[in-house]
Scaffold this motif. Structure first.
Motif, short mmCIF file in Angstrom:
data_model
loop_
_atom_site.label_atom_id
_atom_site.label_comp_id
_atom_site.label_asym_id
_atom_site.label_seq_id
_atom_site.Cartn_x
_atom_site.Cartn_y
_atom_site.Cartn_z
N LEU A 1 52.31 13.61 82.46
CA LEU A 1 51.10 13.98 83.19
C LEU A 1 51.45 14.87 84.38
O LEU A 1 52.29 14.51 85.21
N LEU A 2 50.81 16.02 84.45
CA LEU A 2 51.01 16.97 85.55
C LEU A 2 49.66 17.45 86.06
O LEU A 2 48.73 17.67 85.27
N ALA A 3 49.56 17.63 87.37
CA ALA A 3 48.35 18.19 87.98
C ALA A 3 48.74 18.99 89.21
O ALA A 3 49.64 18.60 89.96
N SER A 4 48.09 20.10 89.39
CA SER A 4 48.31 20.90 90.59
C SER A 4 47.04 21.70 90.87
O SER A 4 46.17 21.85 89.99
N GLY A 5 46.94 22.22 92.08
CA GLY A 5 45.76 23.00 92.40
C GLY A 5 45.80 23.56 93.81
O GLY A 5 46.70 23.26 94.60
N ARG A 6 44.80 24.37 94.09
CA ARG A 6 44.68 25.00 95.40
C ARG A 6 43.21 25.19 95.72
O ARG A 6 42.42 25.58 94.86
N ALA A 7 42.85 24.90 96.97
CA ALA A 7 41.53 25.23 97.51
C ALA A 7 41.76 26.09 98.74
O ALA A 7 42.58 25.74 99.61
N ALA A 8 41.08 27.22 98.82
CA ALA A 8 41.34 28.16 99.92
C ALA A 8 40.05 28.84 100.36
O ALA A 8 39.12 29.01 99.57
N THR A 9 40.03 29.22 101.63
CA THR A 9 38.94 30.02 102.18
C THR A 9 39.51 31.24 102.87
O THR A 9 40.60 31.19 103.47
N TYR A 10 38.79 32.35 102.76
CA TYR A 10 39.13 33.60 103.44
C TYR A 10 37.94 34.00 104.30
O TYR A 10 36.83 34.18 103.78
N PHE A 11 38.17 34.13 105.59
CA PHE A 11 37.09 34.49 106.52
C PHE A 11 37.53 35.70 107.32
O PHE A 11 38.60 35.70 107.93
N LYS A 12 36.71 36.76 107.30
CA LYS A 12 37.03 38.00 108.01
C LYS A 12 36.02 38.23 109.13
O LYS A 12 34.95 38.81 108.90
N PRO A 13 36.33 37.77 110.35
CA PRO A 13 35.41 38.03 111.47
C PRO A 13 35.31 39.51 111.81
O PRO A 13 34.29 39.96 112.32
#
Length: 575
Positions: free
Chosen positions: A401-413
């Motif tokens: 069993l393998l799991a991986s991931g990414r959650a990301a935000t990009y904000f350009k003021p």
């Protein structure tokens, strides 16, 4: 006028109709949107990384860089277009042609512009700017031998969309490592990719082959892939306050399959099948790889821990996609453009073991890849999750069993500033082959922890970065700065020598440079300082040059190497 049918990216005799030259100096009117006008001709302008006007010194430097670079052959660019003379021009195909060109690793930027002609139709002006294609790197030491590693290659050999790279690395205790890789991104003038690589490691070696028609666009009807490879090497285990141990592992794999599109571009399904073979042969005991000859280790922790496996499977492939692409600037590059996905993707694979190729494991295998992205060029967020697992046909138990991931935000003021927040996680349970997650992994751990002895079975890393474009150095490069904070934690899980770590934090600053200014592959010089260096971590200066505009999530090496070799991560990005 009837538009002749054309398959996606097909190379035909109609390419002779292309006019491959610089666009005319005097344009026939201003640029227009495509509204079904007939395309009379296509003009391709392929440009080198630097075209500099100014002082003689600047021009000499630009000329030197250009002399070392082979500009992409215009016919290569033409074959990636999904428009051709005689077709009706649509905005969908014009924008998709731009996007496909920008995804090529040897092209920094691309535009496809429509202009009215004298016959009531349009002609297309295609302009591309190359990435700097020379690949060179190495490592040095204050003791003999002073040169410890060397890398040399070309990312766009002779301008023919071919990458050729060779590596050498010195080994103090065993033989030196030599490796080479060749990848053709347009094999035989078709949209096929062929990759061949091989290595003689300090211990063991490997080879791999892959041929594919990757799924480059929703406009194409089908995609296929075939792979084969083998590797013989050692997997190391980090231990607190002790020398690492290793287990020898032999792996071989092969697969072949394809998918077809059902539905319209942008909202579609992919269905298909593949046949795969996987063989894993871990040794039942550990080995000490210190100075001198290798010696078996009597550690009970690793004795007979991992299982041998040989399996052949028939796999069903299925995916759903409801996405559109949005062009943004300054997300993963300083000034360079990239195309991010807005919407939802789900790719799945279901495999069943069969009696074939000398394998008799009747197991079940499942993998999935989910992506969701929302936002605008000023504020964007996305999450991607990858999972896989195997159910043993005899014991009915799940393993691998393998799991991986990414959650990301990009904000350009502002146009010159990007605030990046990222949460990355990886985990493994009941692994059949040697497995450890560490902070020492180049992509998986906090920066500054390359010498850390911390390891476990689950890992979470949070990254915060404030990237600011400072400006340009003449017309040569864009430069920027990026202060950052990384924080990570490990949980022991069920892996050997795993620990429950405290929160490990590093702070630092990066200096960034992009050559040419619109390059998608910036150079970074990072100074990373661990806040709690007692775990074996220490401050480091890190130099990298990598392109992250073509992917949202690059899975860390200590996770990716344990995945099934014959299974694609996602049917939407074969290979």
């Amino acid at each position: 006028m009837r538009t002749p049918g054309v398959g996606f990216l097909a190379v035909s005799a109609a390419l002779a109709s292309y006019s491959v030259r610089l666009p005319a100096q005097s344009l026939e009117g201003g640029a227009v949107r495509c509204k079904g006008e007939v395309i009379s001709r296509i003009e391709v302008s392929a440009r080198p990384p630097l075209e500099i006007a100014g002082s003689k010194y600047q021009q000499r430097v630009a000329r030197l860089v250009t002399d070392l670079h082979a500009t992409t052959n215009p016919s290569i660019i033409s074959r990636f277009l999904v428009l051709r003379p005689g077709m009706k021009c649509t905005e969908q195909r014009r924008l998709e042609s731009e996007r496909i060109l920008r995804t090529q690793p040897y092209i920094a930027d691309a535009t496809v512009t429509a202009y009215p002609d004298d016959a009531g139709g349009v002609y297309l002006a295609v302009m591309t700017v190359d990435e700097t294609s020379l690949i060179i790197g190495g490592g040095a030491s204050g003791q003999t031998p002073y040169v410890r590693a060397f890398r040399l290659g070309e990312a766009n050999f002779m301008g023919e969309a071919m990458s050729v790279v060779g590596n050498w690395r010195y080994s103090e205790n065993f033989r030196d490592t030599w490796s080479a890789r060749i990848r053709d991104y347009q094999f035989a003038g078709r949209p096929y990719q062929v990759s061949i690589e091989g290595a003689r490691r300090d211990l063991g070696g490997e080879w791999a082959f892959e041929a594919s028609h990757p799924f480059l666009s929703d406009l194409q009807r089908y995609s296929w892939r075939t792979t084969a490879g083998s590797r013989d090497g050692y997997r190391s285990f980090i231990r607190p306050d002790a020398e690492p141990l290793a287990i020898r592992l032999k792996r071989s794999h092969a697969d072949g399959g394809g998918v077809v599109r059902i539905g319209r571009p942008g909202r579609l399904a992919l269905v298909g099948a593949s046949v795969s073979y996987e063989r894993e042969l871990p040794e039942p005991f550990a080995t000490s790889l210190g100075p001198g000859p290798t010696e078996p280790d009597t550690s009970d922790v690793l004795l007979n821990r991992y299982q041998r496996l040989g399996t052949a499977r028939i796999n069903a492939l299925a995916g759903l996609r409801d996405v559109s692409f949005m062009r943004v600037k300054g997300f993963e590059a300083l000034e360079g453009s990239q195309d991010v996905r807005k919407g939802v993707e789900l790719a799945t694979l279901f495999g069943r073991g069969i009696d074939a190729f000398g394998a008799s494991e009747h197991d079940d295998f499942v993998s999935a890849n989910l992506y969701v992205g929302v936002g605008s060029p000023a504020a964007f967020g996305a999450v991607e999750i990858l999972t896989e697992g195997r159910r043993d046909g005899d014991t009915k138990q799940w393993d691998g069993l393998l799991a991986s991931g990414r959650a990301a935000t990009y904000f350009k003021p502002t146009e010159r500033q990007t605030l990046l927040t990222s949460v990355e996680w990886s985990a493994g349970w009941r692994q059949r082959i040697p497995f450890q997650l560490t902070f020492a992994d180049r992509d998986g751990g906090p920066r500054g922890y390359a010498d850390s002895w911390l390891a476990g079975g689950r890992r979470v890393v949070v990254r915060l970065e404030d990237r600011v474009l400072v400006g340009r150095i003449k017309q040569f490069a864009s430069v920027g700065v990026a202060p950052f904070v990384d924080a990570g934690k490990l949980w022991a899980g069920d892996v050997p020598f795993g620990v429950d770590s405290k929160l490990s934090v590093s702070v630092g600053v990066g200096l960034l440079a992009a050559l040419p200014p619109r390059s998608q592959r910036p150079w970074r010089l990072d100074l990373a300082i661990p806040v709690n260096p007692e775990d074996g971590a220490r401050w480091r200066v890190i130099v990298t040059s990598r392109n992250f505009t073509r992917m949202f999530w690059k899975e860390p090496g200590d996770v990716q190497r344990n995945r099934e070799r014959s299974v694609p991560t996602s049917i939407f990005n074969w290979p």
